[in-house]
Design an enzyme around this catalytic site. Structure first.
Site, short mmCIF file in Angstrom:
data_model
loop_
_atom_site.label_atom_id
_atom_site.label_comp_id
_atom_site.label_asym_id
_atom_site.label_seq_id
_atom_site.Cartn_x
_atom_site.Cartn_y
_atom_site.Cartn_z
N ARG A 1 -29.00 31.49 4.17
CA ARG A 1 -29.81 32.57 3.59
C ARG A 1 -31.20 32.63 4.21
O ARG A 1 -31.77 33.71 4.33
CB ARG A 1 -29.91 32.38 2.08
CG ARG A 1 -28.64 32.84 1.37
CD ARG A 1 -28.71 32.62 -0.11
NE ARG A 1 -27.67 33.40 -0.78
CZ ARG A 1 -27.25 33.16 -2.02
NH1 ARG A 1 -27.79 32.17 -2.71
NH2 ARG A 1 -26.32 33.90 -2.55
N LYS B 1 -13.13 30.92 -11.45
CA LYS B 1 -12.77 31.57 -12.71
C LYS B 1 -12.28 33.00 -12.54
O LYS B 1 -12.94 33.83 -11.94
CB LYS B 1 -13.97 31.55 -13.66
CG LYS B 1 -14.22 30.16 -14.23
CD LYS B 1 -15.59 30.03 -14.84
CE LYS B 1 -15.71 30.81 -16.14
NZ LYS B 1 -17.12 30.89 -16.58
N GLY C 1 -21.37 33.15 -2.28
CA GLY C 1 -22.15 32.03 -1.78
C GLY C 1 -21.28 30.86 -1.34
O GLY C 1 -21.49 30.28 -0.27
N GLY D 1 -22.65 37.64 -6.31
CA GLY D 1 -22.65 38.45 -7.52
C GLY D 1 -23.00 39.90 -7.24
O GLY D 1 -22.37 40.82 -7.77
P1 ADP Z 1 -18.03 32.36 -4.41
O1 ADP Z 1 -19.36 31.67 -4.60
O2 ADP Z 1 -17.62 32.40 -2.97
O3 ADP Z 1 -17.98 33.70 -5.09
P2 ADP Z 1 -16.88 31.02 -6.67
O4 ADP Z 1 -18.24 30.62 -7.12
O5 ADP Z 1 -16.15 32.03 -7.46
O6 ADP Z 1 -16.92 31.47 -5.13
O7 ADP Z 1 -15.95 29.73 -6.65
C1 ADP Z 1 -16.22 28.63 -5.85
C2 ADP Z 1 -15.69 27.37 -6.47
O8 ADP Z 1 -14.33 27.47 -6.81
C3 ADP Z 1 -15.80 26.21 -5.52
O9 ADP Z 1 -16.79 25.32 -5.99
C4 ADP Z 1 -14.41 25.57 -5.55
O10 ADP Z 1 -14.44 24.16 -5.65
C5 ADP Z 1 -13.80 26.18 -6.80
N1 ADP Z 1 -12.34 26.18 -6.74
C6 ADP Z 1 -11.54 26.75 -5.82
N2 ADP Z 1 -10.24 26.48 -6.06
C7 ADP Z 1 -10.21 25.70 -7.17
C8 ADP Z 1 -9.16 25.08 -7.93
N3 ADP Z 1 -7.88 25.20 -7.57
N4 ADP Z 1 -9.52 24.36 -9.00
C9 ADP Z 1 -10.82 24.23 -9.36
N5 ADP Z 1 -11.84 24.79 -8.70
C10 ADP Z 1 -11.54 25.52 -7.61
MG MG Z 2 -20.16 30.60 -6.29
#
Ligand code: ADP
Ligand code: MG
Length: 397
Positions: A39, A204, A354, A378
């Site tokens: 960033r 989630k 992120g 977000g």
């Molecule tokens: P981004 O920041 O790219 O939008 P998110 O914040 O939604 O992504 O999700 C990222 C997190 O999801 C990571 O920390 C990763 O460890 C977790 N994650 C991915 N797959 C799983 C899983 N099967 N079980 C638990 N956590 C997971």
């Molecule tokens: Mg994230």
């Protein structure tokens, strides 16, 4: 919406410019060192252009979630140091956000100088719900400058003093990063080249349901991995063992599968372990039969192949959310495989989020192989959901 080029055309030598940037980088919990400076680097095009044009620059940014008061753990000091290295000139850090020290230092700036204000979230007013409270901070920020440039794409979905209210008080312009992000998001939502494939992962499903609902009618395929896939798998009647499961979202996932099941692609195999550790023993099992004592922590190799086939034919790809717990070596392969397939797309490939962007860098992939790596998770999701983003609306005014 006025652009940075409009501002540069007016001439900025000697003018005081307040730039809101997104410098919210991850820090190592033990050492406090910056673990990913993506960033900070993304903020350079705007800052360098202003510096070269002789502007007197005050940069406002937030870091982490301090509780509305100064907290050394969230000081921007390491960011000021790194920004200084990247800009090739010292970037002093004000002791406060828009108090006495910031005002004194801002008044003393010379042409082309860059000052970083302390973490804007050290002021409770930054995120206050009520307009008057935010307005008081916005007044003090506005007093530091003659014009305002918003380059903090990662914060444009926030109605915060340094993003929204200050823009109402000064002539305002979109920085290069905000302009670039908007351009790419417009291409994803307006007549994308087809096939258009979206890959979603992360932890989630509840965070991403709104974007799934908004994108499903527009995409040719939606590939679902990460922790969120287990709620979909459960909706199909699969056993998900100890995997992440949001029981209150199962019905919604079932409805989405009924409405658009032909376009939703779920994992066929899953990498499982009993515990989430860096030396965990893993097994690969079919996605519909995860043993009760195991957790699904990554998509399996057959899934990576299947997702790769879908991505191989795509002309437009948006990827948000890691496929597994990529932070730990045993659960990296799914994310790496999908990241490679997205990089190889012959067309527009966009990475949002992120953690997804951090994964690309952490797994040693070539950032330049992607059409665009978004800095704002977000914000880009809310844009794709079709929501109005306060920080963009105010720039367009
Ligand atoms: P981004 O920041 O790219 O939008 P998110 O914040 O939604 O992504 O999700 C990222 C997190 O999801 C990571 O920390 C990763 O460890 C977790 N994650 C991915 N797959 C799983 C899983 N099967 N079980 C638990 N956590 C997971
Ligand atoms: Mg994230």
């Amino acid at each position: 919406m006025q652009s940075l080029d409009d501002l540069l055309a007016e001439g900025v030598r000697g003018r005081r410019v307040l730039v809101r940037t997104d410098l919210n980088v991850p820090l190592d919990k033990q050492t406090g060192a910056i673990t990913d400076d993506g960033r900070i680097r993304a903020s350079l095009p705007t800052l360098e252009a202003l510096r070269d044009a002789g502007a007197r620059i005050a940069v406002a940014a937030h870091l982490g979630r301090p509780k509305g008061a100064p907290d050394p753990q969230y000081s921007l000091a390491p960011v000021a140091a790194r920004l200084g290295e990247l800009l090739g000139r010292e970037v002093p850090l004000a002791a406060d956000v828009a108090g006495e020290d910031a005002a004194t230092r801002a008044a003393a700036l010379g042409d082309g100088d860059v000052l970083l204000l302390e973490n804007v979230r050290f002021e409770a007013a930054e995120t206050a719900k009520d307009d008057a409270t935010r307005g008081e901070l916005a007044d003090r920020l506005a007093a530091l400058a003659d014009v305002y440039v918003d380059d903090a794409f990662g914060a444009v979905h926030r109605k915060h003093a340094s993003v929204y209210d200050v823009a109402q008080r000064l002539p305002h312009y979109a920085g290069r990063l905000v302009a670039r992000e908007l351009d790419v998001l417009t291409r994803l939502t307006t007549d994308p080249d087809r096939p258009y494939v979206v890959v979603l992962g992360g932890s989630k499903v509840s965070d991403k349901l709104a974007v799934i609902e908004a994108l499903l009618p527009k995409v040719d395929r939606l590939l679902v991995g990460g922790g969120m896939c287990f709620t979909f798998l459960a909706a199909q009647g699969a056993e998900v063992g100890g995997s992440l499961l949001e029981t209150d979202q199962v019905d919604t996932c079932r409805r989405l599968l009924a409405e658009a099941g032909d376009r939703i692609v779920l994992p066929v195999d899953v990498v499982c372990a009993a515990d989430l550790t860096a030396d965990a023993e893993t097994t690969v099992v079919p996605a519909d039969a995860i043993p009760a004592d195991l957790k699904g922590l990554d998509v399996g190799p057959r899934t990576v192949e299947a997702f790769g086939r879908e991505l191989g034919g795509a002309r437009t790809v948006f990827w948000n959310g890691p496929m597994g717990v990529f932070e730990l070596a045993p659960f990296q392969d799914g994310t790496r495989g999908v990241a490679r397939a997205v990089a190889a797309v012959d067309g527009l490939s966009v990475v949002g989020g992120g953690d997804s962007a951090a994964a690309v860098r952490q797994l040693g992939l070539d950032e330049d192989a992607y059409g665009h790596i978004s800095t704002g998770g977000g914000a880009s999701l809310e844009y794709l959901e079709g929501r109005q983003l306060p920080g963009l609306a105010v720039l367009a005014d």
